[in-house]
Design an enzyme around this catalytic site. Structure first.
Site, PDB file in Angstrom:
ATOM      1  N   TYR A  31      -2.869 119.486  61.085  1.00 25.17           N
ATOM      2  CA  TYR A  31      -2.692 119.240  59.656  1.00 25.17           C
ATOM      3  C   TYR A  31      -3.573 120.183  58.871  1.00 25.17           C
ATOM      4  O   TYR A  31      -4.435 120.874  59.419  1.00 25.17           O
ATOM      5  CB  TYR A  31      -3.032 117.789  59.308  1.00 25.17           C
ATOM      6  CG  TYR A  31      -4.526 117.504  59.207  1.00 25.17           C
ATOM      7  CD1 TYR A  31      -5.153 117.399  57.961  1.00 25.17           C
ATOM      8  CD2 TYR A  31      -5.309 117.357  60.348  1.00 25.17           C
ATOM      9  CE1 TYR A  31      -6.520 117.145  57.877  1.00 25.17           C
ATOM     10  CE2 TYR A  31      -6.666 117.105  60.263  1.00 25.17           C
ATOM     11  CZ  TYR A  31      -7.263 117.002  59.021  1.00 25.17           C
ATOM     12  OH  TYR A  31      -8.609 116.766  58.926  1.00 25.17           O
ATOM     13  N   ARG A  50      -4.813 129.091  59.071  1.00 20.79           N
ATOM     14  CA  ARG A  50      -5.520 128.154  59.948  1.00 20.79           C
ATOM     15  C   ARG A  50      -4.527 127.195  60.608  1.00 20.79           C
ATOM     16  O   ARG A  50      -4.670 126.837  61.787  1.00 20.79           O
ATOM     17  CB  ARG A  50      -6.582 127.379  59.162  1.00 20.79           C
ATOM     18  CG  ARG A  50      -7.435 126.468  60.034  1.00 20.79           C
ATOM     19  CD  ARG A  50      -8.618 125.918  59.272  1.00 20.79           C
ATOM     20  NE  ARG A  50      -8.217 125.064  58.157  1.00 20.79           N
ATOM     21  CZ  ARG A  50      -9.083 124.498  57.299  1.00 20.79           C
ATOM     22  NH1 ARG A  50     -10.380 124.742  57.428  1.00 20.79           N
ATOM     23  NH2 ARG A  50      -8.664 123.738  56.326  1.00 20.79           N
ATOM     24  N   ARG A  99       8.236 109.011  75.763  1.00 22.85           N
ATOM     25  CA  ARG A  99       6.806 109.148  76.005  1.00 22.85           C
ATOM     26  C   ARG A  99       6.530 109.729  77.394  1.00 22.85           C
ATOM     27  O   ARG A  99       6.910 109.159  78.413  1.00 22.85           O
ATOM     28  CB  ARG A  99       6.106 107.795  75.856  1.00 22.85           C
ATOM     29  CG  ARG A  99       4.584 107.911  75.883  1.00 22.85           C
ATOM     30  CD  ARG A  99       3.914 106.535  75.820  1.00 22.85           C
ATOM     31  NE  ARG A  99       2.472 106.678  75.678  1.00 22.85           N
ATOM     32  CZ  ARG A  99       1.630 106.977  76.659  1.00 22.85           C
ATOM     33  NH1 ARG A  99       2.105 107.190  77.881  1.00 22.85           N
ATOM     34  NH2 ARG A  99       0.330 107.083  76.440  1.00 22.85           N
ATOM     35  N   HIS A 101       3.337 112.609  79.155  1.00 25.70           N
ATOM     36  CA  HIS A 101       2.274 113.565  78.896  1.00 25.70           C
ATOM     37  C   HIS A 101       2.799 115.002  78.901  1.00 25.70           C
ATOM     38  O   HIS A 101       2.252 115.876  78.249  1.00 25.70           O
ATOM     39  CB  HIS A 101       1.151 113.406  79.929  1.00 25.70           C
ATOM     40  CG  HIS A 101       0.280 112.205  79.685  1.00 25.70           C
ATOM     41  ND1 HIS A 101       0.731 110.926  79.820  1.00 25.70           N
ATOM     42  CD2 HIS A 101      -1.018 112.113  79.303  1.00 25.70           C
ATOM     43  CE1 HIS A 101      -0.242 110.075  79.541  1.00 25.70           C
ATOM     44  NE2 HIS A 101      -1.329 110.772  79.219  1.00 25.70           N
ATOM     45  N   LYS A 146      -7.734 122.156  63.671  1.00 25.86           N
ATOM     46  CA  LYS A 146      -7.635 121.046  62.722  1.00 25.86           C
ATOM     47  C   LYS A 146      -6.533 120.089  63.184  1.00 25.86           C
ATOM     48  O   LYS A 146      -5.444 119.988  62.601  1.00 25.86           O
ATOM     49  CB  LYS A 146      -7.366 121.561  61.303  1.00 25.86           C
ATOM     50  CG  LYS A 146      -7.775 120.580  60.206  1.00 25.86           C
ATOM     51  CD  LYS A 146      -7.775 121.253  58.859  1.00 25.86           C
ATOM     52  CE  LYS A 146      -8.087 120.275  57.730  1.00 25.86           C
ATOM     53  NZ  LYS A 146      -9.476 119.795  57.753  1.00 25.86           N
ATOM     54  N   GLU A 178     -21.575 119.791  61.906  1.00 23.91           N
ATOM     55  CA  GLU A 178     -20.844 119.689  60.650  1.00 23.91           C
ATOM     56  C   GLU A 178     -20.700 118.214  60.315  1.00 23.91           C
ATOM     57  O   GLU A 178     -21.177 117.346  61.051  1.00 23.91           O
ATOM     58  CB  GLU A 178     -19.466 120.349  60.766  1.00 23.91           C
ATOM     59  CG  GLU A 178     -18.577 119.736  61.840  1.00 23.91           C
ATOM     60  CD  GLU A 178     -17.252 120.474  62.001  1.00 23.91           C
ATOM     61  OE1 GLU A 178     -16.943 121.348  61.166  1.00 23.91           O
ATOM     62  OE2 GLU A 178     -16.512 120.161  62.966  1.00 23.91           O
ATOM     63  N   LEU A 202     -15.222 123.470  62.723  1.00 22.55           N
ATOM     64  CA  LEU A 202     -13.993 123.932  62.106  1.00 22.55           C
ATOM     65  C   LEU A 202     -14.286 125.126  61.199  1.00 22.55           C
ATOM     66  O   LEU A 202     -15.244 125.097  60.430  1.00 22.55           O
ATOM     67  CB  LEU A 202     -13.371 122.803  61.275  1.00 22.55           C
ATOM     68  CG  LEU A 202     -12.032 123.133  60.625  1.00 22.55           C
ATOM     69  CD1 LEU A 202     -10.922 123.112  61.663  1.00 22.55           C
ATOM     70  CD2 LEU A 202     -11.727 122.151  59.494  1.00 22.55           C
TER      71      LEU A 202
END
Length: 286
Positions: A31, A50, A99, A101, A146, A178, A202
């Site tokens: 995001y 990014r 579902r 992995h 992110k 951070e 980040l």
């Protein structure tokens, strides 16, 4: 509120996410958040680059993230946000599949969501400062992506709020990293000190902007590791992010930062940031 969901502009109440979506099941997505100053997207290209980096690192293919700039601008118009400040939220997940992995088959449609809403920064904290709480860094080792997997950040931030603090500051192996949702910078003897960008931090767009502003203001900038033990030796501490801009941290764990309310470097950077944002607004309406 009108939002963008998988190629359509819909009312937010009309959006339905599949229970098989890998973002829901595995936090398998990325995001970003972009600030809009009266319909001017701030550092949009950098935010989208990014996002591109995160998609590449997670091996999510099938979208040109740069095309979302047009979507963001359209949502600002659709939601009549041209004359106010706003936040644009963008999220991309690997899509919906049974579902497992293992990645779903190539060509599985991604889930792409964008929304824009009116926003006001925390003016009180910008002016008066805020407290922070030190927390052990229990996040995964790729904090430079992110990703939407933010459970450790959420828990740390909640502990900070329950302690009466505004932010949590992560420390790992004795080094300050951070915040739970911000970059943290320090000042000592009028030098702006920045922890080095590693896989634990980040690459914040606001941090990059503030460093450039510092250099333009003839403020010396130093990049080095910052030890937890020297925290109260710094003259100033500040948190930076798209949503808070620049907020001085005046106390950590209830103990005041050495200079208390005297924050000359932070204030200079705040003023420089406001001038930059104001310049964007004036350009929008010229």
């Amino acid at each position: 509120m009108t939002v963008y969901y998988n190629g359509q502009y819909l009312q937010k109440s009309e959006v339905a996410i599949s229970p098989d979506d890998r973002g829901f099941l595995f936090a398998d997505g990325v995001y970003d958040v972009i600030r809009s100053y009266r319909a001017r997207l701030f550092k949009c290209a950098e935010h989208l680059e990014r996002l591109v980096y995160g998609l590449r690192e997670l091996r999510i293919e099938g979208i040109d993230a740069r095309s979302l700039e047009q979507v963001a601008n359209q949502l600002i118009e659709n939601n009549k946000l041209e004359a106010v400040d706003a936040l644009v939220y963008l999220q991309v997940t690997r899509g919906a599949a049974p579902r497992s992995h293992q990645f779903p088959p190539k060509g599985t449609p991604l889930t792409v969501y964008v929304e824009a809403k009116a926003f006001s920064p925390p003016v009180e904290q910008q002016q008066n400062g805020a407290g922070a709480l030190l927390q052990p860094d229990q996040r995964w080792s790729r904090c430079n992506i992110k990703t939407i997997g933010l459970l450790p950040n959420t828990l740390a931030h909640q502990r900070a709020r329950e302690a009466g603090a505004f932010e949590a500051i992560f420390s790992r192996d004795g080094l300050l990293q951070e915040g739970s949702h911000s970059s943290i910078l320090f000042v000592k003897k009028d030098v702006l000190i920045c922890p080095p960008l590693t896989n634990r931090i980040l690459p914040s767009i606001t941090r990059s902007v503030v460093i450039d502003l510092a250099l333009a203001e003839s403020i010396e900038v130093e990049t080095r590791s910052c030890r937890e033990g020297e925290l109260f030796e710094f003259d100033e501490v500040m948190m930076l992010s798209t949503s808070v801009e620049i907020v001085p941290i005046t106390a950590v764990n209830g103990r005041k930062i050495r200079r208390g309310s005297l924050r000359p470097i932070t204030m200079r950077l705040q003023n420089a940031f406001r001038r930059l944002a104001g310049q964007m607004n004036s350009e929008r309406w010229d």
